[in-house]
Scaffold this motif. Structure first.
Motif, PDB file in Angstrom:
ATOM      1  N   SER A  44       0.845  -1.282  -0.040  1.00  0.00           N
ATOM      2  CA  SER A  44      -0.208   0.070  -0.206  1.00  0.00           C
ATOM      3  C   SER A  44       0.873   1.169   0.090  1.00  0.00           C
ATOM      4  CB  SER A  44      -0.967   0.166   1.192  1.00  0.00           C
ATOM      5  OG  SER A  44       0.096  -0.119   2.322  1.00  0.00           O
ATOM      6  N   TRP A  45       2.230   1.255   0.521  1.00  0.00           N
ATOM      7  CA  TRP A  45       2.942   2.328   0.677  1.00  0.00           C
ATOM      8  C   TRP A  45       4.522   2.007   0.084  1.00  0.00           C
ATOM      9  CZ3 TRP A  45       7.154   4.065   3.664  1.00  0.00           C
ATOM     10  CH2 TRP A  45       7.517   5.338   3.510  1.00  0.00           C
ATOM     11  N   VAL A  46       5.443   2.467  -0.432  1.00  0.00           N
ATOM     12  CA  VAL A  46       6.751   2.157  -0.610  1.00  0.00           C
ATOM     13  C   VAL A  46       7.240   3.523  -0.436  1.00  0.00           C
ATOM     14  CG1 VAL A  46       8.437   1.569  -2.123  1.00  0.00           C
ATOM     15  CG2 VAL A  46       6.068   0.370  -2.101  1.00  0.00           C
ATOM     16  N   GLY A  47       8.175   3.731   0.435  1.00  0.00           N
ATOM     17  CA  GLY A  47       9.240   4.845   0.742  1.00  0.00           C
ATOM     18  C   GLY A  47      10.495   4.230   0.216  1.00  0.00           C
TER      19      GLY A  47
ATOM     20  N   ASP B 280       5.685   5.755  -3.060  1.00  0.00           N
ATOM     21  CA  ASP B 280       4.841   6.908  -2.800  1.00  0.00           C
ATOM     22  C   ASP B 280       5.843   8.199  -2.149  1.00  0.00           C
ATOM     23  OD1 ASP B 280       2.008   5.322  -2.844  1.00  0.00           O
ATOM     24  OD2 ASP B 280       3.365   3.988  -1.881  1.00  0.00           O
ATOM     25  N   GLU B 281       6.739   7.775  -1.697  1.00  0.00           N
ATOM     26  CA  GLU B 281       7.625   9.044  -1.213  1.00  0.00           C
ATOM     27  C   GLU B 281       9.052   8.782  -1.312  1.00  0.00           C
ATOM     28  OE1 GLU B 281       6.186  11.209   2.280  1.00  0.00           O
ATOM     29  OE2 GLU B 281       4.971   9.438   2.375  1.00  0.00           O
ATOM     30  N   VAL B 282      10.100   9.442  -1.467  1.00  0.00           N
ATOM     31  CA  VAL B 282      11.454   9.395  -1.554  1.00  0.00           C
ATOM     32  C   VAL B 282      12.060  10.409  -0.724  1.00  0.00           C
ATOM     33  CG1 VAL B 282      11.552   8.262  -3.883  1.00  0.00           C
ATOM     34  CG2 VAL B 282      11.636  10.664  -3.642  1.00  0.00           C
ATOM     35  N   PHE B 283      13.082   9.973  -0.079  1.00  0.00           N
ATOM     36  CA  PHE B 283      13.810  10.864   0.935  1.00  0.00           C
ATOM     37  C   PHE B 283      15.147  10.757   0.586  1.00  0.00           C
ATOM     38  CE2 PHE B 283      10.151   8.564   2.723  1.00  0.00           C
ATOM     39  CZ  PHE B 283       9.342   9.777   3.412  1.00  0.00           C
ATOM     40  N   SER B 284      15.904  11.907   0.848  1.00  0.00           N
ATOM     41  CA  SER B 284      17.341  11.888   0.803  1.00  0.00           C
ATOM     42  C   SER B 284      18.237  11.412   1.928  1.00  0.00           C
ATOM     43  CB  SER B 284      17.979  13.311   0.305  1.00  0.00           C
ATOM     44  OG  SER B 284      17.464  14.351   1.576  1.00  0.00           O
TER      45      SER B 284
END
Length: 169
Positions: free
Chosen positions: A57-60, A77-81
Motif C-alpha cells: 500500500s505504501w513504498v518509501g 509513494d515517497e522518496v527521501f534523501s
C-alpha cells in the motif's frame, strides 16, 4: 529477444532476481508499508516489485543520490534523501536494506510494526549491531538475508518479463 530492450533486460536479471526474492521471502502483500534503503538497481526493483507485483500500500525509498530518487519516484509513494524527522515518526511493516549501511536498520528498528520483517541485501563488510532486542522479541520481528540466485528467481523474472508484467529494460 536480443534487441536493445532484451539486452537491457538481460543485464538487469541478477538485481531483479535479488529484489523479487526479497519481496517474496519477506511476504510483501497488500496493506504493507515498505521502506527501502538504497536506490540502486536492487532497491529500485524492490520498490517496483513491492508495488507492481506484491501490492504493497505504501513504498518509501531513502537514497542520497538525486538522480536515483527521481528515477525511483515512479514506483514509490515517497522518496527521501536521508532519514529525516518526518520519516522517524512513521511505522513500517518491512524494511529492505539495499544500501550497505546497516546503521539504517538500527536507526529505524523500533519503527517496525509487530510481525514486521527486515531484509538484508547489500554486502558492505560492515558489522551489524542490534539494539532494541526487546522490540524484536516482543513484536516477533524477523530478520533475513536474501541472495538472488536461490529459489528459482531468474526463471521467474524471465517469465514475468516475457509476459509483459515487469519493465526490466
Amino acid at each position: 529477444n536480443l534487441n536493445s530492450d532484451g539486452l537491457k533486460a538481460a543485464a538487469c536479471l541478477e538485481p531483479a532476481g535479488v529484489s523479487w526474492l526479497a519481496c517474496d521471502q519477506s511476504k510483501v502483500s497488500s496493506g504493507d508499508k515498505v521502506l527501502i534503503f538504497g536506490g540502486g538497481p536492487i532497491g529500485y526493483f524492490c520498490a517496483m516489485f513491492s508495488k507492481l507485483l506484491f501490492g504493497s500500500s505504501w513504498v518509501g525509498l531513502v537514497e542520497p543520490s538525486e538522480f536515483r530518487r527521481n528515477h525511483a519516484k515512479k514506483w514509490c509513494d515517497e522518496v527521501f534523501s536521508s532519514i529525516n524527522e518526518d520519516l522517524k515518526s512513521r511505522k513500517f511493516d518491512i524494511i529492505i536494506e539495499a544500501s550497505g549501511s546497516l546503521n539504517n536498520v538500527s536507526t529505524t528498528l523500533t519503527q517496525i510494526n509487530p510481525l514486521g520483517r527486515i531484509v538484508l541485501l547489500a554486502r558492505s563488510g560492515e558489522s551489524f549491531h542490534l539494539e532494541n532486542i526487546d522490540h524484536i522479541i516482543t513484536n516477533a520481528i524477523q530478520i533475513m538475508g536474501v541472495r538472488g540466485h536461490l529459489g528459482g528467481a531468474f526463471g521467474r523474472i524471465i517469465d514475468l518479463y516475457v509476459a509483459g508484467k515487469i519493465p526490466l529494460h
